[in-house]
Design a protein around this motif. Structure first.
Motif, mmCIF file in Angstrom:
data_model
loop_
_atom_site.group_PDB
_atom_site.id
_atom_site.type_symbol
_atom_site.label_atom_id
_atom_site.label_comp_id
_atom_site.label_asym_id
_atom_site.label_seq_id
_atom_site.Cartn_x
_atom_site.Cartn_y
_atom_site.Cartn_z
ATOM 1 N N SER A 92 16.851 2.671 4.712
ATOM 2 C CA SER A 92 16.730 2.074 3.377
ATOM 3 C C SER A 92 16.155 0.664 3.445
ATOM 4 C CB SER A 92 18.096 2.058 2.685
ATOM 5 O OG SER A 92 19.029 1.297 3.425
ATOM 6 N N ASP A 93 16.486 -0.094 4.514
ATOM 7 C CA ASP A 93 15.911 -1.436 4.670
ATOM 8 C C ASP A 93 14.388 -1.360 4.755
ATOM 9 O OD1 ASP A 93 18.408 -2.610 4.675
ATOM 10 O OD2 ASP A 93 18.598 -2.572 6.866
ATOM 11 N N ILE A 94 13.895 -0.429 5.566
ATOM 12 C CA ILE A 94 12.452 -0.295 5.759
ATOM 13 C C ILE A 94 11.789 0.228 4.491
ATOM 14 C CG2 ILE A 94 10.666 0.827 7.141
ATOM 15 C CD1 ILE A 94 12.733 0.978 9.422
ATOM 16 N N ALA A 95 12.418 1.232 3.861
ATOM 17 C CA ALA A 95 11.839 1.809 2.645
ATOM 18 C C ALA A 95 11.783 0.777 1.521
ATOM 19 C CB ALA A 95 12.650 3.028 2.211
ATOM 20 N N ASN A 96 12.839 0.003 1.353
ATOM 21 C CA ASN A 96 12.848 -1.022 0.305
ATOM 22 C C ASN A 96 11.806 -2.102 0.573
ATOM 23 O OD1 ASN A 96 14.933 0.275 -1.042
ATOM 24 N ND2 ASN A 96 16.533 -0.900 0.005
ATOM 25 N N ALA A 97 11.635 -2.452 1.853
ATOM 26 C CA ALA A 97 10.632 -3.460 2.193
ATOM 27 C C ALA A 97 9.228 -2.953 1.882
ATOM 28 C CB ALA A 97 10.752 -3.832 3.672
ATOM 29 N N LEU A 98 8.952 -1.691 2.210
ATOM 30 C CA LEU A 98 7.634 -1.117 1.919
ATOM 31 C C LEU A 98 7.387 -1.049 0.413
ATOM 32 C CD1 LEU A 98 7.493 1.748 4.573
ATOM 33 C CD2 LEU A 98 6.014 -0.262 4.469
ATOM 34 N N GLN A 99 8.426 -0.696 -0.336
ATOM 35 C CA GLN A 99 8.269 -0.649 -1.791
ATOM 36 C C GLN A 99 7.966 -2.037 -2.349
ATOM 37 O OE1 GLN A 99 11.586 1.027 -3.897
ATOM 38 N NE2 GLN A 99 10.819 0.415 -5.897
ATOM 39 N N THR A 100 8.659 -3.052 -1.839
ATOM 40 C CA THR A 100 8.408 -4.419 -2.301
ATOM 41 C C THR A 100 7.000 -4.866 -1.948
ATOM 42 O OG1 THR A 100 10.754 -4.946 -2.008
ATOM 43 C CG2 THR A 100 9.228 -6.800 -2.187
ATOM 44 N N ILE A 101 6.534 -4.488 -0.762
ATOM 45 C CA ILE A 101 5.203 -4.895 -0.321
ATOM 46 C C ILE A 101 4.115 -4.217 -1.153
ATOM 47 C CG2 ILE A 101 3.565 -4.789 1.600
ATOM 48 C CD1 ILE A 101 6.025 -4.954 3.473
ATOM 49 N N ILE A 102 4.254 -2.915 -1.354
ATOM 50 C CA ILE A 102 3.166 -2.139 -1.953
ATOM 51 C C ILE A 102 3.192 -2.179 -3.478
ATOM 52 C CG2 ILE A 102 2.183 0.176 -2.156
ATOM 53 C CD1 ILE A 102 3.234 0.703 0.691
ATOM 54 N N SER A 103 4.351 -1.892 -4.068
ATOM 55 C CA SER A 103 4.397 -1.779 -5.531
ATOM 56 C C SER A 103 5.326 -2.772 -6.201
ATOM 57 C CB SER A 103 4.812 -0.352 -5.926
ATOM 58 O OG SER A 103 6.083 -0.036 -5.389
ATOM 59 N N GLY A 104 6.165 -3.445 -5.429
ATOM 60 C CA GLY A 104 7.090 -4.408 -6.015
ATOM 61 C C GLY A 104 8.456 -3.804 -6.282
ATOM 62 N N THR A 105 9.464 -4.654 -6.340
ATOM 63 C CA THR A 105 10.839 -4.235 -6.590
ATOM 64 C C THR A 105 11.375 -4.956 -7.818
ATOM 65 O OG1 THR A 105 11.241 -3.855 -4.233
ATOM 66 C CG2 THR A 105 13.178 -4.120 -5.635
ATOM 67 N N VAL B 55 9.383 -8.378 -8.117
ATOM 68 C CA VAL B 55 9.156 -9.164 -6.908
ATOM 69 C C VAL B 55 8.226 -8.385 -5.987
ATOM 70 C CG1 VAL B 55 10.222 -10.245 -4.895
ATOM 71 C CG2 VAL B 55 11.422 -10.239 -7.092
ATOM 72 N N LYS B 56 7.116 -8.996 -5.598
ATOM 73 C CA LYS B 56 6.183 -8.358 -4.677
ATOM 74 C C LYS B 56 5.406 -9.424 -3.924
ATOM 75 C CE LYS B 56 2.541 -6.385 -6.253
ATOM 76 N NZ LYS B 56 1.592 -5.520 -6.977
ATOM 77 N N ILE B 57 4.732 -9.016 -2.870
ATOM 78 C CA ILE B 57 3.944 -9.948 -2.070
ATOM 79 C C ILE B 57 2.711 -10.380 -2.850
ATOM 80 C CG2 ILE B 57 2.489 -10.115 -0.004
ATOM 81 C CD1 ILE B 57 4.491 -8.584 1.509
ATOM 82 N N SER B 58 2.389 -11.638 -2.771
ATOM 83 C CA SER B 58 1.218 -12.157 -3.468
ATOM 84 C C SER B 58 -0.057 -11.522 -2.921
ATOM 85 C CB SER B 58 1.159 -13.680 -3.305
ATOM 86 O OG SER B 58 0.003 -14.205 -3.916
ATOM 87 N N GLU B 59 -0.911 -11.053 -3.840
ATOM 88 C CA GLU B 59 -2.196 -10.432 -3.512
ATOM 89 C C GLU B 59 -2.022 -9.235 -2.572
ATOM 90 O OE1 GLU B 59 -4.758 -13.465 -2.006
ATOM 91 O OE2 GLU B 59 -5.052 -14.387 -3.978
ATOM 92 N N ALA B 60 -0.974 -8.441 -2.816
ATOM 93 C CA ALA B 60 -0.720 -7.275 -1.968
ATOM 94 C C ALA B 60 -1.844 -6.250 -2.068
ATOM 95 C CB ALA B 60 0.607 -6.633 -2.365
ATOM 96 N N GLU B 61 -2.508 -6.188 -3.231
ATOM 97 C CA GLU B 61 -3.579 -5.205 -3.399
ATOM 98 C C GLU B 61 -4.784 -5.491 -2.504
ATOM 99 O OE1 GLU B 61 -3.928 -8.524 -6.317
ATOM 100 O OE2 GLU B 61 -2.359 -7.084 -5.770
ATOM 101 N N LYS B 62 -4.877 -6.723 -1.984
ATOM 102 C CA LYS B 62 -5.983 -7.068 -1.094
ATOM 103 C C LYS B 62 -5.658 -6.823 0.375
ATOM 104 C CE LYS B 62 -7.774 -10.660 -4.205
ATOM 105 N NZ LYS B 62 -8.159 -12.094 -4.326
ATOM 106 N N MET B 63 -4.421 -6.453 0.669
ATOM 107 C CA MET B 63 -4.009 -6.238 2.056
ATOM 108 C C MET B 63 -4.389 -4.836 2.501
ATOM 109 S SD MET B 63 -0.199 -7.974 1.922
ATOM 110 C CE MET B 63 0.059 -7.712 3.669
#
Length: 288
Positions: free
Chosen positions: A137-150, A166-174
Motif C-alpha cells: 500500500s505504501d508503494i501503491a499510494n506513492a505511485l498514485q500521488t506521483i501519477i494522478s495525485g491523492t 496533492v501531486k508532484i509538480s509537473e508530473a505530466e512532464k516526467m
C-alpha cells in the motif's frame, strides 16, 4: 443519387470512436437508375479500396433496420467470440476472421476489438519491498500521488467546496525513468529508490472491452454481396463447427441471424398462443 448525409463519430443511437465517420446516401427510385444498390456499393468498394491511411467499408441498404438500432454493429454477418482471456480471444478472432474472409460473398470483414495501445504495467516485488520495510500500500499510494495525485481533503469558502489534490509538480512532464528514480521513506525513516522494489512490464492493453450477457465478447462482422444470407451463414457455421475452441470460450452467430431467430421464436410463440386462445373461445361458445 438523391441526397447525402455525413456523420462524424458514429451513429446517433450508439457510442462510437471519434476517429470514425459515416456517409449515407439516398438513391433515386429503382426505376430511375440502371444499377441496383448492391452493384453501386460494389463499385464504390473497388474505387475506394486504394486510398491510403484509412479503412473504408461500403454496404448497400438492407431491411431489418429497426432490428439493427440496438445492435452493436449493424452488419449482416456477425460471429461472436465469448471468453475472458484477452490474448486467447485476440488469437481466436484472427482465426475466425480468416474463415469469414475466405467465405464467398463476404465483404468488409473486420474484428470489433481494435489493436491495443502500449502501456507499462508496474509490478511490485513483495519480497524486496518487505526486505526494505515497505508495504504494498505504501508503494501503491506513492505511485498514485506521483501519477494522478491523492485527495488530501476539502477547502470550503463562501459555500463552495474544492478538492485538495496533492501531486508532484509537473508530473505530466516526467518520463518513466524519472518516476522510477524517485525515493520512498520506509518505516525506519530510510530512503528507498522506487526502481528497487518494482518491475516494469511493457505490453499492449485493449482500447475497449465489449461485454454481452456479462461476458467479454469480440465480434467478427461483415456484409454479404452476391449471395443469400442463408447459404453464407450455413457455410460459415459449418466451418466454425470444425474449428477447435479453447476451454472457457464459445463461438456463435449473431447479427441479423440472431435477430431473425428471435423474431421466428416470438412468431412461433404468438401462433401457439393464438391457437390456444381460439380453442378456448370455441370451447366456451359450444360448451364442449
Amino acid at each position: 443519387m438523391k441526397s447525402i448525409m455525413t456523420r462524424i463519430g458514429g451513429a446517433s443511437w450508439r457510442a462510437s470512436s471519434s476517429h470514425t465517420g459515416q456517409i449515407q446516401t439516398a438513391l433515386v427510385g429503382r426505376s430511375e437508375r440502371l444499377r441496383s444498390s448492391e452493384d453501386i456499393a460494389a463499385d464504390l468498394r473497388r474505387k475506394l479500396a486504394d486510398i491510403p491511411g484509412i479503412t473504408i467499408r461500403t454496404r448497400a441498404g438492407q431491411g431489418l433496420f429497426i432490428l439493427r438500432i440496438g445492435s452493436s454493429g449493424g452488419d449482416e454477418v456477425e460471429v461472436e467470440i465469448r471468453g475472458h482471456d484477452l490474448e486467447t480471444a485476440d488469437a481466436l478472432s484472427q482465426e475466425v476472421l480468416k474463415v469469414v474472409e475466405e467465405t464467398g460473398g463476404i465483404s468488409d470483414a473486420k474484428v470489433s476489438r481494435e489493436s491495443g495501445r502500449p502501456e507499462e504495467v508496474v509490478i511490485i516485488d513483495r519480497e524486496k519491498a518487505a526486505d526494505m520495510k515497505l508495504t504494498v500500500s505504501d508503494i501503491a499510494n506513492a505511485l498514485q500521488t506521483i501519477i494522478s495525485g491523492t485527495q488530501a481533503g476539502y477547502f470550503r469558502e463562501l459555500g463552495d467546496e474544492f478538492v485538495i489534490l496533492v501531486k508532484i509538480s509537473e508530473a505530466e512532464k516526467m518520463n518513466l525513468r524519472d518516476i522510477l528514480d524517485l525515493t520512498l521513506t520506509n518505516s525506519d525513516g530510510e530512503l528507498v529508490v522506487l526502481r528497487n522494489v518494482v518491475e516494469i512490464n511493457p505490453r499492449s492493453g485493449p482500447v475497449q472491452i465489449d461485454r454481452k450477457d456479462q461476458e467479454r465478447v469480440v465480434t467478427i462482422s461483415g456484409n454479404i454481396s452476391g449471395r443469400d444470407m442463408g447459404s453464407v451463414l450455413g457455410e460459415i457455421g459449418e466451418k466454425l463447427r470444425s474449428m477447435p475452441t479453447p476451454k472457457g470460450f464459445s463461438i456463435r452467430l449473431g447479427g441479423d441471424y440472431e435477430e431473425q431467430q428471435k423474431a421466428f421464436s416470438e412468431l412461433l410463440l404468438s401462433c401457439i398462443l393464438a391457437l390456444v386462445l381460439v380453442y378456448m373461445v370455441m370451447a366456451c361458445q359450444y360448451e364442449s
